[in-house]
Design a protein around this motif. Sequence first.
Motif, PDB file in Angstrom:
ATOM      1  N   PRO A 128       0.843  -1.105  -0.084  1.00 41.54           N
ATOM      2  CA  PRO A 128       0.020  -0.022  -0.003  1.00 41.54           C
ATOM      3  C   PRO A 128       0.877   1.399  -0.029  1.00 41.54           C
ATOM      4  CG  PRO A 128      -0.879  -1.481   1.370  1.00 41.54           C
ATOM      5  CD  PRO A 128       0.400  -2.102   1.095  1.00 41.54           C
TER       6      PRO A 128
ATOM      7  N   PRO B  33       0.540   1.663  -4.628  1.00 43.52           N
ATOM      8  CA  PRO B  33      -1.020   1.453  -4.133  1.00 43.52           C
ATOM      9  C   PRO B  33      -1.574   1.193  -5.530  1.00 43.52           C
ATOM     10  CG  PRO B  33      -0.039   3.856  -4.069  1.00 43.52           C
ATOM     11  CD  PRO B  33       0.952   3.036  -4.208  1.00 43.52           C
ATOM     12  N   SER B  34      -2.778   0.563  -5.338  1.00 43.93           N
ATOM     13  CA  SER B  34      -3.544   0.193  -6.570  1.00 43.93           C
ATOM     14  C   SER B  34      -4.238   1.710  -7.032  1.00 43.93           C
ATOM     15  CB  SER B  34      -4.634  -0.625  -6.464  1.00 43.93           C
ATOM     16  OG  SER B  34      -5.592  -0.378  -5.310  1.00 43.93           O
TER      17      SER B  34
ATOM     18  N   LYS C 140      -7.505   3.164  -9.857  1.00 46.77           N
ATOM     19  CA  LYS C 140      -8.648   2.908 -10.916  1.00 46.77           C
ATOM     20  C   LYS C 140      -8.217   3.315 -12.402  1.00 46.77           C
ATOM     21  CE  LYS C 140     -12.237   3.006  -7.388  1.00 46.77           C
ATOM     22  NZ  LYS C 140     -13.532   3.527  -7.067  1.00 46.77           N
TER      23      LYS C 140
ATOM     24  N   SER D 232     -18.294  -2.393  -9.314  1.00 45.49           N
ATOM     25  CA  SER D 232     -17.618  -1.513  -9.870  1.00 45.49           C
ATOM     26  C   SER D 232     -17.492  -1.630 -11.066  1.00 45.49           C
ATOM     27  CB  SER D 232     -16.151  -1.348  -9.116  1.00 45.49           C
ATOM     28  OG  SER D 232     -15.290  -0.559  -9.887  1.00 45.49           O
TER      29      SER D 232
ATOM     30  N   ARG E  13      -9.202  -2.160 -11.479  1.00 45.55           N
ATOM     31  CA  ARG E  13      -7.902  -1.409 -10.711  1.00 45.55           C
ATOM     32  C   ARG E  13      -6.740  -2.143 -11.331  1.00 45.55           C
ATOM     33  NH1 ARG E  13      -8.349   0.788  -6.192  1.00 45.55           N
ATOM     34  NH2 ARG E  13     -10.191   1.444  -5.122  1.00 45.55           N
TER      35      ARG E  13
ATOM     36  N   ILE F  29      -3.260  -4.635  -6.282  1.00 48.69           N
ATOM     37  CA  ILE F  29      -4.157  -5.128  -5.485  1.00 48.69           C
ATOM     38  C   ILE F  29      -4.344  -4.009  -4.441  1.00 48.69           C
ATOM     39  CG2 ILE F  29      -3.363  -7.483  -5.578  1.00 48.69           C
ATOM     40  CD1 ILE F  29      -1.483  -7.219  -2.818  1.00 48.69           C
ATOM     41  N   THR F  30      -5.693  -4.157  -3.716  1.00 48.59           N
ATOM     42  CA  THR F  30      -5.984  -3.186  -2.939  1.00 48.59           C
ATOM     43  C   THR F  30      -5.385  -3.450  -1.589  1.00 48.59           C
ATOM     44  OG1 THR F  30      -7.743  -4.776  -2.195  1.00 48.59           O
ATOM     45  CG2 THR F  30      -8.477  -3.513  -3.974  1.00 48.59           C
ATOM     46  N   THR F  31      -5.426  -2.467  -0.552  1.00 49.24           N
ATOM     47  CA  THR F  31      -4.795  -2.450   0.486  1.00 49.24           C
ATOM     48  C   THR F  31      -5.253  -3.761   1.456  1.00 49.24           C
ATOM     49  OG1 THR F  31      -4.638  -0.117   0.396  1.00 49.24           O
ATOM     50  CG2 THR F  31      -4.252  -0.970   2.776  1.00 49.24           C
ATOM     51  N   LYS F  32      -6.733  -3.845   1.507  1.00 47.68           N
ATOM     52  CA  LYS F  32      -7.308  -5.239   2.273  1.00 47.68           C
ATOM     53  C   LYS F  32      -6.444  -6.231   1.741  1.00 47.68           C
ATOM     54  CE  LYS F  32     -11.579  -2.756   3.011  1.00 47.68           C
ATOM     55  NZ  LYS F  32     -13.080  -2.933   3.235  1.00 47.68           N
ATOM     56  N   THR F  33      -6.658  -6.426   0.601  1.00 50.16           N
ATOM     57  CA  THR F  33      -5.965  -7.689  -0.064  1.00 50.16           C
ATOM     58  C   THR F  33      -4.551  -7.810   0.262  1.00 50.16           C
ATOM     59  OG1 THR F  33      -7.587  -7.790  -1.879  1.00 50.16           O
ATOM     60  CG2 THR F  33      -5.820  -9.065  -1.965  1.00 50.16           C
TER      61      THR F  33
ATOM     62  N   LYS G 184      -4.013  -9.809 -12.657  1.00 48.50           N
ATOM     63  CA  LYS G 184      -3.754  -8.116 -12.539  1.00 48.50           C
ATOM     64  C   LYS G 184      -2.073  -7.719 -12.688  1.00 48.50           C
ATOM     65  CE  LYS G 184      -7.757  -7.345  -9.636  1.00 48.50           C
ATOM     66  NZ  LYS G 184      -8.303  -7.207  -8.334  1.00 48.50           N
TER      67      LYS G 184
END
Length: 157
Positions: free
Chosen positions: A42, A46-47, A49, A69, A73, A76-80, A121
């Motif tokens: 992150p 960071p990912s 869009k 959505s 993206r 990867i997202t922060t949560k992932t 991705k």
Amino acid sequence: MSAKPATDDAKDELLSPFRRLYALTRTPYPALANAALLASTPVLSPSFKVPPTQSPALSIPMSRVFSKSSTARIGITTKTALFFSTMQAIGAYMIYDNDLENGAGFIATWSALYLIVGGKKSFSALRYGRTWPLVLSSVSLANAVLYGQRFLATGFQ
């Protein structure tokens, strides 16, 4: 007779990096390295869009019609990233706690799952000049193969 040992030595030299990497799977260090890389994602990469390309209304795929959505993206997202980092750290702790068989299986499984989630991705990110997702996928692939080999070599006893 002297040519044969020289050939075996050359073969051992060629295979020695792979043997060294495989020997590292007795330790939690490769999994901790992967966890650290994922946890730093992150901040380092960071990912973002990607704006959708304009397409005729009739050519929209059904998967995009029913998705939450409409924008894709890259990365990867922060949560992932934090979730998979935590799973790698848990597997590393299992190995640190002298449970090599289960820790190796746990790390191999979660590394393979990361490849399923973020593998495609990582290649699409190259189009936008982002190499960090490919680095993460490469390290996860190495962990999946090496720890998977360690897990399968234990013989399930």
